[in-house]
Design an enzyme around this catalytic site. Sequence first.
Site, PDB file in Angstrom:
ATOM      1  N   HIS A  47     -52.681 -39.299   4.602  1.00 45.75           N
ATOM      2  CA  HIS A  47     -52.728 -40.285   5.206  1.00 45.75           C
ATOM      3  C   HIS A  47     -54.202 -40.511   4.821  1.00 45.75           C
ATOM      4  CE1 HIS A  47     -49.182 -40.283   7.154  1.00 45.75           C
ATOM      5  NE2 HIS A  47     -49.161 -39.335   7.282  1.00 45.75           N
ATOM      6  N   ASP A  49     -55.050 -42.492   1.874  1.00 46.83           N
ATOM      7  CA  ASP A  49     -54.688 -43.709   0.406  1.00 46.83           C
ATOM      8  C   ASP A  49     -54.858 -44.808   1.172  1.00 46.83           C
ATOM      9  OD1 ASP A  49     -52.020 -43.614   2.183  1.00 46.83           O
ATOM     10  OD2 ASP A  49     -51.337 -43.155   0.318  1.00 46.83           O
ATOM     11  N   SER A  80     -26.737 -42.627 -13.487  1.00 50.07           N
ATOM     12  CA  SER A  80     -27.467 -40.817 -12.993  1.00 50.07           C
ATOM     13  C   SER A  80     -26.903 -39.365 -13.387  1.00 50.07           C
ATOM     14  CB  SER A  80     -28.275 -40.677 -11.340  1.00 50.07           C
ATOM     15  OG  SER A  80     -29.760 -39.649 -11.739  1.00 50.07           O
ATOM     16  N   GLY A 136     -40.808 -34.940  -0.563  1.00 52.88           N
ATOM     17  CA  GLY A 136     -41.692 -35.204  -0.251  1.00 52.88           C
ATOM     18  C   GLY A 136     -42.886 -34.286  -1.863  1.00 52.88           C
ATOM     19  N   GLU A 182     -41.308 -49.803  -6.463  1.00 51.28           N
ATOM     20  CA  GLU A 182     -40.891 -49.131  -5.408  1.00 51.28           C
ATOM     21  C   GLU A 182     -41.373 -49.719  -4.254  1.00 51.28           C
ATOM     22  OE1 GLU A 182     -41.925 -45.369  -5.585  1.00 51.28           O
ATOM     23  OE2 GLU A 182     -41.591 -44.624  -3.026  1.00 51.28           O
ATOM     24  N   ASP A 194     -48.713 -41.384  -6.135  1.00 51.46           N
ATOM     25  CA  ASP A 194     -47.406 -40.873  -6.447  1.00 51.46           C
ATOM     26  C   ASP A 194     -46.972 -41.615  -7.844  1.00 51.46           C
ATOM     27  OD1 ASP A 194     -47.073 -39.856  -4.114  1.00 51.46           O
ATOM     28  OD2 ASP A 194     -45.167 -40.978  -3.565  1.00 51.46           O
TER      29      ASP A 194
HETATM   30  P1  ADP Z   1     -39.010 -38.626  -2.587  1.00 52.43           P
HETATM   31  O1  ADP Z   1     -39.644 -38.982  -3.697  1.00 52.43           O
HETATM   32  O2  ADP Z   1     -39.909 -37.769  -2.037  1.00 52.43           O
HETATM   33  O3  ADP Z   1     -38.175 -37.442  -4.173  1.00 52.43           O
HETATM   34  P2  ADP Z   1     -37.835 -41.158  -2.033  1.00 52.43           P
HETATM   35  O4  ADP Z   1     -37.378 -40.600  -0.753  1.00 52.43           O
HETATM   36  O5  ADP Z   1     -39.456 -41.325  -1.875  1.00 52.43           O
HETATM   37  O6  ADP Z   1     -38.194 -39.035  -2.057  1.00 52.43           O
HETATM   38  O7  ADP Z   1     -37.209 -41.116  -3.296  1.00 52.43           O
HETATM   39  C1  ADP Z   1     -36.357 -40.469  -3.808  1.00 52.43           C
HETATM   40  C2  ADP Z   1     -35.013 -41.800  -3.714  1.00 52.43           C
HETATM   41  O8  ADP Z   1     -35.244 -41.755  -5.132  1.00 52.43           O
HETATM   42  C3  ADP Z   1     -33.841 -41.019  -3.706  1.00 52.43           C
HETATM   43  O9  ADP Z   1     -32.562 -40.920  -3.260  1.00 52.43           O
HETATM   44  C4  ADP Z   1     -32.725 -42.254  -4.466  1.00 52.43           C
HETATM   45  O10 ADP Z   1     -33.409 -43.180  -5.082  1.00 52.43           O
HETATM   46  C5  ADP Z   1     -34.511 -42.497  -6.206  1.00 52.43           C
HETATM   47  N1  ADP Z   1     -34.246 -41.410  -7.564  1.00 52.43           N
HETATM   48  C6  ADP Z   1     -34.891 -39.883  -7.353  1.00 52.43           C
HETATM   49  N2  ADP Z   1     -34.334 -39.322  -8.293  1.00 52.43           N
HETATM   50  C7  ADP Z   1     -33.535 -39.937  -8.841  1.00 52.43           C
HETATM   51  C8  ADP Z   1     -32.174 -39.868 -10.198  1.00 52.43           C
HETATM   52  N3  ADP Z   1     -32.693 -38.789 -10.694  1.00 52.43           N
HETATM   53  N4  ADP Z   1     -31.446 -40.314  -9.478  1.00 52.43           N
HETATM   54  C9  ADP Z   1     -31.743 -41.723  -9.072  1.00 52.43           C
HETATM   55  N5  ADP Z   1     -31.859 -41.489  -8.600  1.00 52.43           N
HETATM   56  C10 ADP Z   1     -32.763 -41.353  -8.198  1.00 52.43           C
HETATM   57 MG    MG Z   2     -40.694 -40.872  -3.088  1.00 52.85          MG
END
Ligand code: ADP
Ligand code: MG
Length: 411
Positions: A47, A49, A80, A136, A182, A194
């Site tokens: 927290h 950034d 995917s 996370g 994002e 990130d």
């Molecule tokens: P984190 O970044 O902490 O893992 P987030 O909520 O920011 O969590 O991101 C997760 C989201 O990113 C998933 O719900 C999906 O929409 C997308 N995502 C991440 N990796 C993949 C993947 N391998 N294939 C498809 N979508 C993905």
């Molecule tokens: Mg994320």
Amino acid sequence: EFPAEWLDAWSVEDGSQAATTLFADVFGEQPDGVWSAPGRGNLIGEHTDYNGGFVLPFALPHRTYVALRRRDDGRVRLSSAQEPTPWEGTLADVVPGGVAGWPAYVVGVAWALREAGYDVGGFDAAVTSCVPYGAGLSSSAALEASVAVALDAVHGLGLAGPVDAVSDAGRKVLAAACIRAENEMAGAPTGGMDQAASLRAQAGHALLLDCVSLDVRHIPFDLAADDLALLVIDTRAEHQLVDGQYAARRDTCETAARVLGVGTLREVTDLDAALATLAAPGALDGTGQDPAVVARRVRHVVTEIERVREVVDLLDSGRTTAVGPVLTAAHESLRDDYEVSCHELDVAVDSAVQAGALGGRMIGGGFGGSAIALVHASEVEQVAGDVAAAFASEGLRAPGFLVAVAAAPAG
Ligand code: ADP
Ligand code: MG
């Protein structure tokens, strides 16, 4: 010993093979190549950034792999292994708000690069990943960054640089495109740590990122040399109402900065003087903020930025074991002053420390996600077993574990 579930990283060969096979299955041909990008951990700086401070993330060995083939008709087709629904569309039609779900992270990168003036066209892409999802550990930035370096290569943008001559300036441009993807296409408000970690970190190093200038410095981070290891604990906790909490924290910090007459809380050099200003009668009148809460939030941010400096000094001077207590202090600050921890994160940190960890803390925005613990290398299994046992005795979902080493960036 209580069994711990390990979330192992794939080898680059296995990940590349899996993505290539998926591509061939879905599209019936071979990709131009396979690119990959890591998830990240954050050693210290939470927290900070959006308060103009510093963060110290590093790239995980867990990566997202994208097999990708250039198209010259402006069409995009996506699949995917982690998501049931594929996507198809025309790049020129993509607008913020127009793409829902996971494809937004992918086409958002192509859209943002085009917005920045780069000549990016259509493509077919097949994605697979061993980065824990929504834990996370930034699976979202790993996805964006893998796509960014893939598009860079197939469209000849020259931003990522060859592996032996990585271009940080170009990678900064790719990271900016990933952040726009994002924020604007996926609609997730994140600060940029990130994407910097996934694209700009170096193996064996943590990445000191100045969140205002976006300048970086690579800090040697080789725990094995000191017989230490960093255990990551995915708590698998899912809590609601997180979005509002994040916005509320940002709002409080912005209010405090305004009352203190600074641009961001990073500029606070004298914490006691700042707290006195905020405590003055009427100082927060009309802001809707509770003075005691504001004081706690400011204290977290200012002390956390100081803890980043402290950890960098410790790593620079080879006093790695002393990082442990700083992590625990950060956890207490996040728990008590910033109030973004949760029961699962507290159990993870407390049980790890009780099991002999040198220190630990929650990482990420809070209310779930993962924690880290600095442990003696010989005690990794035992600490993980004790943490798993503590979760079981609390009636919590079994956590997942991985050992983090500072790995290579997107490529
Ligand atoms: P984190 O970044 O902490 O893992 P987030 O909520 O920011 O969590 O991101 C997760 C989201 O990113 C998933 O719900 C999906 O929409 C997308 N995502 C991440 N990796 C993949 C993947 N391998 N294939 C498809 N979508 C993905
Ligand atoms: Mg994320």
